[in-house]
Design a protein around this motif. Sequence first.
Motif, mmCIF file in Angstrom:
data_model
loop_
_atom_site.group_PDB
_atom_site.id
_atom_site.type_symbol
_atom_site.label_atom_id
_atom_site.label_comp_id
_atom_site.label_asym_id
_atom_site.label_seq_id
_atom_site.Cartn_x
_atom_site.Cartn_y
_atom_site.Cartn_z
ATOM 1 N N PHE A 72 0.884 -1.159 0.000
ATOM 2 C CA PHE A 72 0.000 0.000 0.000
ATOM 3 C C PHE A 72 0.925 1.214 0.000
ATOM 4 N N LYS A 73 0.740 2.116 -0.940
ATOM 5 C CA LYS A 73 1.584 3.308 -0.970
ATOM 6 C C LYS A 73 0.733 4.568 -0.923
ATOM 7 N N THR A 74 1.308 5.618 -0.360
ATOM 8 C CA THR A 74 0.614 6.893 -0.295
ATOM 9 C C THR A 74 1.667 8.000 -0.417
ATOM 10 N N VAL B 170 5.526 7.372 0.280
ATOM 11 C CA VAL B 170 5.767 6.547 1.464
ATOM 12 C C VAL B 170 4.934 5.276 1.335
ATOM 13 N N LEU C 214 3.263 1.639 3.384
ATOM 14 C CA LEU C 214 2.804 1.107 4.670
ATOM 15 C C LEU C 214 3.479 -0.251 4.850
#
Lengths: 296, 296
Positions: free
Chosen positions: A118-120, A128, A130
């Motif tokens: 999961f990226k954000t 960044v 997770l």
Amino acid sequence: VRLYIYLSTPYQNERNELLSAYYMRQSHLFTKTRKEAPKDETAKNAKLLIRGGFIHKEMAGVYSYLPLGLRVMNKIVNIIREEMNAIGGQELYLTALQDKNIWEKTNRWSDEVVDNWFKTKLKSGSDVGLGFTHEEPLTALMKEYIQSYKDLPRYAYQFQTKFRNEERAKSGIMRTREFLMKDLYSFSKDAKEHEEFYEKAKKAYVKIFDRLGLGDKTYVTFASGGSFSKYSHEFQTLTETGEDTIYVDEKNKLAVNKEVYTDEVLKDLGLNKKDIIEKKASEIGNIFSLGTRFSQ
Amino acid sequence: VRLYIYLSTPYQNERNELLSAYYMRQSHLFTKTRKEAPKDETAKNAKLLIRGGFIHKEMAGVYSYLPLGLRVMNKIVNIIREEMNAIGGQELYLTALQDKNIWEKTNRWSDEVVDNWFKTKLKSGSDVGLGFTHEEPLTALMKEYIQSYKDLPRYAYQFQTKFRNEERAKSGIMRTREFLMKDLYSFSKDAKEHEEFYEKAKKAYVKIFDRLGLGDKTYVTFASGGSFSKYSHEFQTLTETGEDTIYVDEKNKLAVNKEVYTDEVLKDLGLNKKDIIEKKASEIGNIFSLGTRFSQ
């Protein structure tokens, strides 16, 4: 070595004991048993735990812990914590948010290499992730505190929420997108110290599963080892809904994962084909050697 | 009512006590005191805690807890837990991953309304967020268990990691992008029951901060109330590095936040301007009325 235990193992028959706790009196508890689980819930484990008031489904593969479920979780956590402390583990708590830079160094940032990130993004635009595991940040952290072989061995562990972007999440709490995991990472002076700790950790795991009441159904299972060792060791618990196939030698209380099951491996382990039965199982923990991959 | 306490409150002078714990013997502990904090660390609180071996900086506004820091955190958590249980709170544990649909209903999904979301996507392409607070999922969950006024009141709380995409994160552990927060949500039958619980919760908070050794420096502070009440109540601790300005009446052990500080408010609260001193403070908890906003 990375050791981990998935904490989403179902753990039942606890309701009565739980209810005896003062602030858990049934009259006080806001949850109730329910006749129905949500219609989109297909997994039996989740259906039962939802109906019993242990968990709540937020979305596929994402479950909240209600008061009873949280009590069970905390009991499991404490058993594991005691056994990890007993073999010299030191508990810490890393973060979910992960810095792209440290994962690029080990070539595990790319979605082509790791398919469940999961990226954000930060407001600044920086990517960044997770954490789906924590070898990279833990090794970076330990570098600050291990200056020479005199600082070894070190064993650090945590109970941390892992995030994994699973394509399919239809097995209830058996495969989730967000779950608590215990992961211990060991740093040893040499191969001998490493092997000794590996055996200690294996025994600690056997003890944990015994204390959890899963000992009878749980087999130390030989699985693929990667670059640094011939085998890794999985802890596989027999269950019809398990996603793994293992070959069990009941007499020796050992098993071999289908992924490495060959005549050669049987011979290597001194097992006899006629003592072996095929079973469905679910992996509830494992141990493996990572050599110098992350520390270098 | 939502009550919360930020758990990133610095808590020092604990090292000696901590080290007395068996598995925390200094000879065993992998952390060491360090002469230097990372060069990019500008906040004094984080510099000291990094040098003391309590925390580790992952990136701006993101800190891991080392064994000593985790012990402090757990002690704080347990004090808060005891006081929340004492006023009838039931602990649960919601998820970080958040379903877009339930946040759209309250108009809090849009980035134009809430400017600190971290958002990511499932493999299916669906948007999910990382919880910056939990009114929406908690209210949705309670709907399953509150069928009539007979099921009220209910008080549910959790210690959960919140994710907030802060534009600036230069205050060390005082304002972080990922942090543990205790949030309690109360569901009451009527305004009277609500007010009574509100007062109980206020007292519980005063007790918590007393037990944490922050009582002398912490003021119940009147702040803006929103649609459902005249004021909310903040717990503000005096500190020169605080981001808030408050007006303190030391004799009455009360304060007023600058955001609502007017002659009219002073009169309303029966305070006298000549008894008031301006101070810098940091908000370490608050309580406010949400009326029927989320339950409706």
